[in-house]
Design an enzyme around this catalytic site. Structure first.
Site, PDB file in Angstrom:
ATOM      1  N   ARG A   1       1.910  35.141  -9.761  1.00  0.00           N
ATOM      2  CA  ARG A   1       2.589  34.797 -11.014  1.00  0.00           C
ATOM      3  C   ARG A   1       4.058  34.485 -10.765  1.00  0.00           C
ATOM      4  O   ARG A   1       4.720  35.179  -9.992  1.00  0.00           O
ATOM      5  CB  ARG A   1       2.476  35.975 -12.012  1.00  0.00           C
ATOM      6  CG  ARG A   1       1.180  36.007 -12.755  1.00  0.00           C
ATOM      7  CD  ARG A   1       0.987  37.278 -13.571  1.00  0.00           C
ATOM      8  NE  ARG A   1       2.138  37.737 -14.333  1.00  0.00           N
ATOM      9  CZ  ARG A   1       2.133  38.833 -15.097  1.00  0.00           C
ATOM     10  NH1 ARG A   1       1.040  39.565 -15.199  1.00  0.00           N
ATOM     11  NH2 ARG A   1       3.210  39.200 -15.749  1.00  0.00           N
TER      12      ARG A   1
ATOM     13  N   ARG B   1      12.622  42.153 -14.715  1.00  0.00           N
ATOM     14  CA  ARG B   1      11.615  42.703 -15.640  1.00  0.00           C
ATOM     15  C   ARG B   1      11.682  44.230 -15.655  1.00  0.00           C
ATOM     16  O   ARG B   1      11.475  44.863 -16.698  1.00  0.00           O
ATOM     17  CB  ARG B   1      10.214  42.225 -15.245  1.00  0.00           C
ATOM     18  CG  ARG B   1       9.985  40.759 -15.625  1.00  0.00           C
ATOM     19  CD  ARG B   1       8.774  40.179 -14.944  1.00  0.00           C
ATOM     20  NE  ARG B   1       7.541  40.846 -15.310  1.00  0.00           N
ATOM     21  CZ  ARG B   1       6.486  40.942 -14.509  1.00  0.00           C
ATOM     22  NH1 ARG B   1       6.504  40.433 -13.285  1.00  0.00           N
ATOM     23  NH2 ARG B   1       5.408  41.549 -14.918  1.00  0.00           N
TER      24      ARG B   1
END
Ligand code: AMP
Length: 217
Positions: free
Chosen positions: A157, A168
């Protein structure tokens, strides 16, 4: 409800719980990625945030969960993976539950040290079809690039790149970590050690989610 930072194993465990308890696994990340693939207006709007490792705004996220929970397959229960991710989403979810006359059985926090999360995410391959994930060195697929479960194509990803992973995790610490005390305060939080093998984490979750003093289903 599964809580924990990216890479804790929420998706893997949600899929196993869904199969075992025959209830849907509702992953907001999967819903957003499918919408991106299908190029829906919501998907295109969400993509801008996903690509930057930011959270999709609460109003959009709450709406998609509301719509998903209204589907007939969620009537008898569901596993939540990746929602809520902010205190505002959690309070909106409380209101949804009250409106549906439902209660949360348990909130399971999957705990994994930071270094292991970074290692897992940067070496993760994800199926573009069923979203199953593999660890390229520790738990690789049988055939490189092919999902063992559904034969789909595996990708790394974009938001699992080293730089994005760190961002994140920062977003998680700032916006999602406060949910641990939110659900602790509600008496619903159970914490399991997410560094164990997948099946051991699964057993720990089932035991932790069983009614207090009762036995696992
Ligand atoms: P995940 O697959 O759960 O790691 O989610 C991937 C991305 O989708 C996140 O980095 C966010 O951009 C978005 N996302 C997933 N769930 C939520 C949520 N509950 N609230 C806001 N954004 C979300």
């Amino acid at each position: 409800m599964l809580l924990g930072p990216p890479g804790a194993g929420k998706g893997t465990q949600a899929r196993k719980l869904s199969e075992s308890f025959v209830v849907p696994d509702i992953s907001t990340g999967d819903i957003f990625r499918n919408a991106v693939t299908q190029r829906t207006p919501m998907g295109m709007a969400a993509k801008r945030f996903i690509d930057r490792g930011e959270l999709v705004p609460d109003d959009v996220t709450i709406l998609i969960v509301e719509e998903r929970l209204a589907q007939p397959d969620a009537a008898a229960g569901f596993i939540l993976d990746g929602f809520p991710r902010t205190v505002h989403q959690a309070t909106a979810f409380d209101a949804m539950l009250a409106a549906m006359d439902k209660t949360l059985d348990a909130v399971i926090e999957i705990s994994v040290p930071r270094e292991l999360l970074i290692q897992r995410l940067t070496q993760r391959a994800t199926c573009t079809n069923c979203q199953a994930s593999y660890h390229l060195t520790d738990a690789p697929p049988k055939t490189a690039g092919v999902c063992d479960r559904c034969g789909g194509t595996l990708v790394h990803r974009d938001d699992d790149s080293a730089k994005m992973v760190l961002h994140r995790l920062e977003v998680h610490d700032a916006q999602t970590a406060p949910l641990v005390s939110y659900y602790k305060g509600a008496g619903l939080l159970r914490t399991v050690d997410g560094t164990q093998p997948i099946d051991a984490v699964f057993s720990a979750i089932v035991a932790a989610a069983a009614p207090q003093g009762g036995r696992a289903a």
